[in-house]
Design a protein around this motif. Sequence first.
Motif, mmCIF file in Angstrom:
data_model
loop_
_atom_site.group_PDB
_atom_site.id
_atom_site.type_symbol
_atom_site.label_atom_id
_atom_site.label_comp_id
_atom_site.label_asym_id
_atom_site.label_seq_id
_atom_site.Cartn_x
_atom_site.Cartn_y
_atom_site.Cartn_z
ATOM 1 N N GLN A 1 8.298 -7.125 -32.098
ATOM 2 C CA GLN A 1 9.032 -8.602 -32.172
ATOM 3 C C GLN A 1 9.012 -9.036 -30.592
ATOM 4 N N PRO A 2 8.950 -10.357 -30.667
ATOM 5 C CA PRO A 2 8.956 -11.054 -29.096
ATOM 6 C C PRO A 2 10.442 -10.763 -28.493
ATOM 7 N N GLY A 3 10.309 -10.332 -27.316
ATOM 8 C CA GLY A 3 11.568 -9.933 -26.500
ATOM 9 C C GLY A 3 12.331 -8.700 -26.903
ATOM 10 N N LEU A 4 11.533 -7.854 -27.680
ATOM 11 C CA LEU A 4 12.034 -6.475 -27.809
ATOM 12 C C LEU A 4 11.523 -5.455 -26.757
ATOM 13 N N ARG A 5 12.353 -4.820 -25.985
ATOM 14 C CA ARG A 5 11.916 -4.237 -24.711
ATOM 15 C C ARG A 5 12.679 -2.988 -24.703
ATOM 16 N N MET A 6 11.913 -1.703 -23.951
ATOM 17 C CA MET A 6 12.682 -0.638 -23.735
ATOM 18 C C MET A 6 12.206 -0.249 -22.490
ATOM 19 N N PHE A 7 12.744 0.755 -21.630
ATOM 20 C CA PHE A 7 12.259 1.343 -20.508
ATOM 21 C C PHE A 7 11.848 2.650 -20.806
ATOM 22 N N GLY A 8 11.066 3.146 -19.974
ATOM 23 C CA GLY A 8 10.502 4.523 -20.028
ATOM 24 C C GLY A 8 9.822 4.856 -18.880
ATOM 25 N N ASN A 9 9.371 6.096 -18.825
ATOM 26 C CA ASN A 9 8.427 6.378 -17.512
ATOM 27 C C ASN A 9 6.778 6.295 -18.336
ATOM 28 N N VAL A 10 6.103 5.767 -17.414
ATOM 29 C CA VAL A 10 4.555 5.971 -17.615
ATOM 30 C C VAL A 10 4.014 7.322 -17.476
ATOM 31 N N LEU A 11 3.669 8.108 -18.218
ATOM 32 C CA LEU A 11 3.101 9.635 -18.027
ATOM 33 C C LEU A 11 1.652 9.593 -18.215
ATOM 34 N N GLY A 12 0.919 10.377 -17.511
ATOM 35 C CA GLY A 12 -0.335 10.886 -17.839
ATOM 36 C C GLY A 12 -1.570 10.387 -16.847
ATOM 37 N N VAL A 13 -0.947 9.430 -16.048
ATOM 38 C CA VAL A 13 -1.764 8.808 -15.153
ATOM 39 C C VAL A 13 -0.979 8.693 -13.783
ATOM 40 N N PRO A 14 -2.073 8.486 -12.680
ATOM 41 C CA PRO A 14 -1.373 8.262 -11.372
ATOM 42 C C PRO A 14 -0.855 6.892 -11.304
ATOM 43 N N ALA A 15 0.336 7.057 -10.446
ATOM 44 C CA ALA A 15 1.224 5.693 -10.434
ATOM 45 C C ALA A 15 0.350 4.485 -9.967
ATOM 46 N N ASP A 16 -0.516 4.580 -9.401
ATOM 47 C CA ASP A 16 -1.470 3.312 -8.896
ATOM 48 C C ASP A 16 -2.209 2.959 -9.998
ATOM 49 N N ASP A 17 -2.470 3.632 -11.062
ATOM 50 C CA ASP A 17 -3.269 3.153 -12.265
ATOM 51 C C ASP A 17 -2.537 2.274 -13.135
ATOM 52 N N VAL A 18 -1.128 2.138 -12.997
ATOM 53 C CA VAL A 18 -0.158 1.513 -13.835
ATOM 54 C C VAL A 18 -0.274 -0.115 -13.409
ATOM 55 N N HIS A 19 -0.371 -0.974 -14.473
ATOM 56 C CA HIS A 19 -0.459 -2.395 -14.148
ATOM 57 C C HIS A 19 0.188 -3.264 -15.127
ATOM 58 N N MET A 20 0.819 -4.345 -14.698
ATOM 59 C CA MET A 20 1.666 -5.251 -15.762
ATOM 60 C C MET A 20 0.313 -5.704 -16.804
ATOM 61 N N GLY A 21 0.855 -5.972 -18.018
ATOM 62 C CA GLY A 21 -0.309 -6.278 -18.982
ATOM 63 C C GLY A 21 -0.771 -5.196 -19.603
ATOM 64 N N GLN A 22 -0.588 -3.873 -19.001
ATOM 65 C CA GLN A 22 -1.434 -2.714 -19.585
ATOM 66 C C GLN A 22 -0.865 -2.413 -20.901
ATOM 67 N N ARG A 23 -1.534 -1.784 -21.730
ATOM 68 C CA ARG A 23 -1.140 -1.548 -22.956
ATOM 69 C C ARG A 23 -0.705 -0.074 -23.062
ATOM 70 N N VAL A 24 0.460 0.202 -23.804
ATOM 71 C CA VAL A 24 0.967 1.602 -23.713
ATOM 72 C C VAL A 24 1.417 2.164 -24.911
ATOM 73 N N GLU A 25 1.592 3.313 -25.227
ATOM 74 C CA GLU A 25 1.808 3.930 -26.372
ATOM 75 C C GLU A 25 2.944 4.980 -26.305
ATOM 76 N N LEU A 26 3.535 5.256 -27.227
ATOM 77 C CA LEU A 26 4.615 6.056 -27.228
ATOM 78 C C LEU A 26 4.192 7.438 -27.116
ATOM 79 N N VAL A 27 4.903 8.179 -26.387
ATOM 80 C CA VAL A 27 4.648 9.736 -26.113
ATOM 81 C C VAL A 27 5.939 10.430 -25.936
ATOM 82 N N PHE A 28 6.158 11.571 -26.454
ATOM 83 C CA PHE A 28 7.488 12.267 -26.244
ATOM 84 C C PHE A 28 7.259 13.399 -25.269
ATOM 85 N N GLU A 29 8.667 13.369 -24.154
ATOM 86 C CA GLU A 29 8.374 14.399 -23.337
ATOM 87 C C GLU A 29 9.750 15.367 -23.650
ATOM 88 N N GLU A 30 9.490 16.455 -23.621
ATOM 89 C CA GLU A 30 10.548 17.660 -23.502
ATOM 90 C C GLU A 30 11.513 17.831 -22.637
#
Length: 146
Positions: A95-124
Amino acid sequence: MAADVRTAPVPTPLTEPYWDAARRGELVLQQCADCARFTHPPAEWCRFCGSERRGFAPVSGVGVVETFSVVHRTFAPGFAGRVPYVIAWVGLDEQPGLRMFGNVLGVPADDVHMGQRVELVFEEIDGFGTVPNFQPAGKERSCGSE
């Protein structure tokens, strides 16, 4: 020097269904029984219609990085060995406006950008179970802080 152990979340009666689902490897968010809108983080009443009738329902965990920060220096327990790491504000597809915080894992920090599509992953997290985070969409599923 103490081990770099990450602090586990401390569920409250309001957030327990969210954390129970996360430990099972499922993402659920609070949903209003009257207007069907999702609210995150959980609240005592619906922020859209004011109803106190709420439950939790599964969501996909797929969305877009709306904004993010790269942390180069941290005092948070369990994160010192992870710097630099990314904390992102992700707009979920449900839904529009539904947001949550999380870490972006699996890539160098420099590879993350606004507008990037991401998907759920669980961390132990030792002694707790799994917590929801994100990784770039289409990346082979990972678990951990790569």
